[in-house]
Design a protein around this motif. Sequence first.
Motif, PDB file in Angstrom:
ATOM      1  N   LEU A 110       8.342  48.129   9.176  1.00 44.53           N
ATOM      2  CA  LEU A 110       8.914  47.106   8.291  1.00 44.53           C
ATOM      3  C   LEU A 110       8.402  47.265   6.866  1.00 44.53           C
ATOM      4  CD1 LEU A 110       8.479  43.950  10.570  1.00 44.53           C
ATOM      5  CD2 LEU A 110      10.551  45.326  10.272  1.00 44.53           C
ATOM      6  N   ASN A 111       9.288  47.005   5.904  1.00 46.05           N
ATOM      7  CA  ASN A 111       8.938  46.989   4.486  1.00 46.05           C
ATOM      8  C   ASN A 111       9.480  45.714   3.852  1.00 46.05           C
ATOM      9  OD1 ASN A 111       9.409  50.193   5.075  1.00 46.05           O
ATOM     10  ND2 ASN A 111       7.735  49.843   3.656  1.00 46.05           N
ATOM     11  N   PRO A 112       8.753  44.590   3.950  1.00 48.76           N
ATOM     12  CA  PRO A 112       9.196  43.355   3.311  1.00 48.76           C
ATOM     13  C   PRO A 112       8.789  43.344   1.830  1.00 48.76           C
ATOM     14  CG  PRO A 112       7.180  42.969   4.530  1.00 48.76           C
ATOM     15  CD  PRO A 112       7.546  44.410   4.758  1.00 48.76           C
ATOM     16  N   SER A 113       9.486  42.530   1.053  1.00 47.86           N
ATOM     17  CA  SER A 113       9.146  42.407  -0.364  1.00 47.86           C
ATOM     18  C   SER A 113       9.567  41.038  -0.883  1.00 47.86           C
ATOM     19  CB  SER A 113       9.826  43.503  -1.194  1.00 47.86           C
ATOM     20  OG  SER A 113      11.232  43.378  -1.147  1.00 47.86           O
ATOM     21  N   VAL A 114       8.836  40.566  -1.884  1.00 42.52           N
ATOM     22  CA  VAL A 114       9.171  39.320  -2.583  1.00 42.52           C
ATOM     23  C   VAL A 114       8.934  39.562  -4.064  1.00 42.52           C
ATOM     24  CG1 VAL A 114       8.678  36.871  -2.885  1.00 42.52           C
ATOM     25  CG2 VAL A 114       8.449  37.905  -0.618  1.00 42.52           C
ATOM     26  N   SER A 115       9.925  39.249  -4.889  1.00 44.05           N
ATOM     27  CA  SER A 115       9.742  39.370  -6.333  1.00 44.05           C
ATOM     28  C   SER A 115      10.227  38.095  -7.036  1.00 44.05           C
ATOM     29  CB  SER A 115      10.494  40.588  -6.876  1.00 44.05           C
ATOM     30  OG  SER A 115      11.896  40.427  -6.744  1.00 44.05           O
ATOM     31  N   TRP A 116       9.547  37.757  -8.123  1.00 45.60           N
ATOM     32  CA  TRP A 116       9.900  36.607  -8.961  1.00 45.60           C
ATOM     33  C   TRP A 116      10.031  37.138 -10.377  1.00 45.60           C
ATOM     34  CZ3 TRP A 116       5.944  32.413 -10.779  1.00 45.60           C
ATOM     35  CH2 TRP A 116       6.632  31.406 -11.486  1.00 45.60           C
ATOM     36  N   SER A 117      11.171  36.899 -11.006  1.00 45.72           N
ATOM     37  CA  SER A 117      11.409  37.533 -12.299  1.00 45.72           C
ATOM     38  C   SER A 117      12.338  36.697 -13.168  1.00 45.72           C
ATOM     39  CB  SER A 117      12.026  38.919 -12.090  1.00 45.72           C
ATOM     40  OG  SER A 117      13.292  38.816 -11.443  1.00 45.72           O
ATOM     41  N   ASP A 118      12.270  37.001 -14.463  1.00 42.10           N
ATOM     42  CA  ASP A 118      13.304  36.537 -15.389  1.00 42.10           C
ATOM     43  C   ASP A 118      13.675  37.735 -16.259  1.00 42.10           C
ATOM     44  OD1 ASP A 118      11.368  36.783 -17.340  1.00 42.10           O
ATOM     45  OD2 ASP A 118      11.239  34.642 -17.799  1.00 42.10           O
ATOM     46  N   ASP A 119      14.207  37.492 -17.457  1.00 43.99           N
ATOM     47  CA  ASP A 119      14.666  38.614 -18.266  1.00 43.99           C
ATOM     48  C   ASP A 119      13.532  39.390 -18.935  1.00 43.99           C
ATOM     49  OD1 ASP A 119      17.280  38.014 -17.636  1.00 43.99           O
ATOM     50  OD2 ASP A 119      17.520  36.669 -19.361  1.00 43.99           O
ATOM     51  N   VAL A 120      12.324  38.822 -18.929  1.00 43.74           N
ATOM     52  CA  VAL A 120      11.210  39.453 -19.638  1.00 43.74           C
ATOM     53  C   VAL A 120      10.122  39.962 -18.695  1.00 43.74           C
ATOM     54  CG1 VAL A 120       9.380  39.084 -21.346  1.00 43.74           C
ATOM     55  CG2 VAL A 120      11.641  38.059 -21.676  1.00 43.74           C
ATOM     56  N   TRP A 121       9.819  39.250 -17.643  1.00 46.33           N
ATOM     57  CA  TRP A 121       8.701  39.611 -16.782  1.00 46.33           C
ATOM     58  C   TRP A 121       9.115  39.576 -15.311  1.00 46.33           C
ATOM     59  CZ3 TRP A 121       7.835  35.884 -13.230  1.00 46.33           C
ATOM     60  CH2 TRP A 121       8.254  34.580 -13.546  1.00 46.33           C
ATOM     61  N   SER A 122       8.305  40.197 -14.487  1.00 47.66           N
ATOM     62  CA  SER A 122       8.499  40.126 -13.037  1.00 47.66           C
ATOM     63  C   SER A 122       7.162  40.341 -12.341  1.00 47.66           C
ATOM     64  CB  SER A 122       9.509  41.187 -12.560  1.00 47.66           C
ATOM     65  OG  SER A 122       8.989  42.486 -12.709  1.00 47.66           O
ATOM     66  N   VAL A 123       6.986  39.688 -11.232  1.00 51.58           N
ATOM     67  CA  VAL A 123       5.814  39.872 -10.385  1.00 51.58           C
ATOM     68  C   VAL A 123       6.331  40.115  -8.972  1.00 51.58           C
ATOM     69  CG1 VAL A 123       5.555  37.380  -9.988  1.00 51.58           C
ATOM     70  CG2 VAL A 123       3.601  38.909  -9.633  1.00 51.58           C
ATOM     71  N   ALA A 124       5.712  41.043  -8.257  1.00 51.76           N
ATOM     72  CA  ALA A 124       6.270  41.428  -6.963  1.00 51.76           C
ATOM     73  C   ALA A 124       5.174  41.755  -5.955  1.00 51.76           C
ATOM     74  CB  ALA A 124       7.200  42.631  -7.119  1.00 51.76           C
ATOM     75  N   TRP A 125       5.498  41.540  -4.706  1.00 53.66           N
ATOM     76  CA  TRP A 125       4.658  41.937  -3.575  1.00 53.66           C
ATOM     77  C   TRP A 125       5.487  42.826  -2.660  1.00 53.66           C
ATOM     78  CZ3 TRP A 125       5.924  40.578   1.547  1.00 53.66           C
ATOM     79  CH2 TRP A 125       5.014  41.007   2.518  1.00 53.66           C
TER      80      TRP A 125
END
Length: 199
Positions: A104-119
């Motif tokens: 399995l390769n799960p992922s979660v990202s939170w972003s807008d037009d300027v920045w993003s953070v991801a796991w």
Amino acid sequence: DAPSRDNPFCAQVGRNRTSTSPTFLAVNSLNQTTINFARFEASGIDFDLVYPVDLEEIGLGENGRVTLGLTGTWNEKNRTFQTPSNAAAANNALGERLFPEWNLNPSVSWSDDVWSVAWYGFYQSRQTLTGVETETASTFVQAYAPAAWVHDVSYQVTDEVRVTAGVNNLTNKGQFYGDIGRPASAIGRNYYLRTRLVF
């Protein structure tokens, strides 16, 4: 192994047939060619799921978007029938090294037009250690590597200059006993920082 010496593999080995030779019956040639398995059976499900959510649409304000992802494989069956002269003799590879039931390769990202953070995660269910087959696993004191998780995180800012920073193998997961580079790199936890000019 073949069930008897009467099989297509033995004919590929040549021996010294000179009875007066000090190397009488020693191997003096090996014919390398393709001899297929009797057959190979595998079944399972590959999947790739992506679910984006705009936070404003669910009442959480103009705070960007969250994207959930899950890519993976469920292996139901993996068997090789290795001897053409005995097509009923199956070797079960499911659950052995490199053939876990789940990848399995799960992922979660939170972003807008300027920045993003991801796991990003990587998961493998338990599998035998190097050199162990499921048929003989019960004879080993330690036959299986446990299920394993590896976690990576990253943060990116994009403006005129794109800056990305992250950590691979956040929890410093080690290797399976007797293995190199699995389920994580032998480097262990590592950090990176890169920049990119965007014109």
